[in-house]
Design a protein around this motif. Structure first.
Motif, PDB file in Angstrom:
ATOM      1  N   VAL A 105       8.328   3.349 -22.100  1.00  0.00           N
ATOM      2  CA  VAL A 105       9.123   2.696 -21.228  1.00  0.00           C
ATOM      3  C   VAL A 105       8.497   1.399 -21.081  1.00  0.00           C
ATOM      4  CG1 VAL A 105       8.015   3.668 -18.944  1.00  0.00           C
ATOM      5  CG2 VAL A 105      10.405   2.438 -18.973  1.00  0.00           C
ATOM      6  N   TYR A 132      10.024   1.176 -13.260  1.00  0.00           N
ATOM      7  CA  TYR A 132      10.706   2.472 -13.267  1.00  0.00           C
ATOM      8  C   TYR A 132      10.287   3.257 -12.036  1.00  0.00           C
ATOM      9  CZ  TYR A 132      13.255   6.450 -15.388  1.00  0.00           C
ATOM     10  OH  TYR A 132      13.990   7.361 -15.550  1.00  0.00           O
ATOM     11  N   GLN A 141      11.964   2.024  -9.040  1.00  0.00           N
ATOM     12  CA  GLN A 141      13.484   2.427  -9.033  1.00  0.00           C
ATOM     13  C   GLN A 141      13.576   4.135  -8.510  1.00  0.00           C
ATOM     14  OE1 GLN A 141      14.784   1.503 -12.824  1.00  0.00           O
ATOM     15  NE2 GLN A 141      14.580  -0.695 -12.650  1.00  0.00           N
TER      16      GLN A 141
END
Length: 127
Positions: free
Chosen positions: A73, A79, A82
């Protein structure tokens, strides 16, 4: 010379609702296809997020529960933030860990016990 293409991991799943909630609602994957031989038969489903495509199967013998995969990623820290913001009931990941091999990694276990490790390589001077 033979050139290899991309791989598509097949992960075992047991509970359609929990699998959808985890992969689609929580992780952000989108369904690509769903297949059943008959209306009440096990689900075989493809999901995608960015360039990462996974197949999720309820069929006996398609995969082993508790498998482990690594997924690159671009920013695992963002991430993880999130995902934490979603307040998902079964997984609230912390901050990614820095590894001895020069990456930041975050491992999350799915409803079937499969381990998904999201990783971002660190620049050489930061490793």
């Amino acid at each position: 010379m033979v050139m290899l293409g991309t791989i598509t991991p097949v992960l075992r799943s047991f509970d359609e609702a929990r699998t959808r909630a985890f992969y689609c609602d929580f992780l952000g994957f989108k369904p690509v296809f769903e297949h059943r031989f008959e209306p009440d038969s096990p689900l075989y489903m493809g999901v995608i997020l960015g360039a990462c495509e996974l197949h999720l199967s309820e069929h006996y013998g398609d995969a082993t529960p508790g498998s482990a995969i690594r997924i690159a990623v671009d920013d695992v820290t963002a991430y993880a933030a999130q995902l934490r913001a979603k307040n998902f009931g079964n997984a609230r990941p912390g901050a990614p860990d820095k590894t001895d091999w020069g990456s930041l990694e975050l491992t999350i276990t799915d409803p079937a016990g499969n381990k998904l490790t999201f990783c971002t390589d660190l620049p050489e001077d930061a490793a």
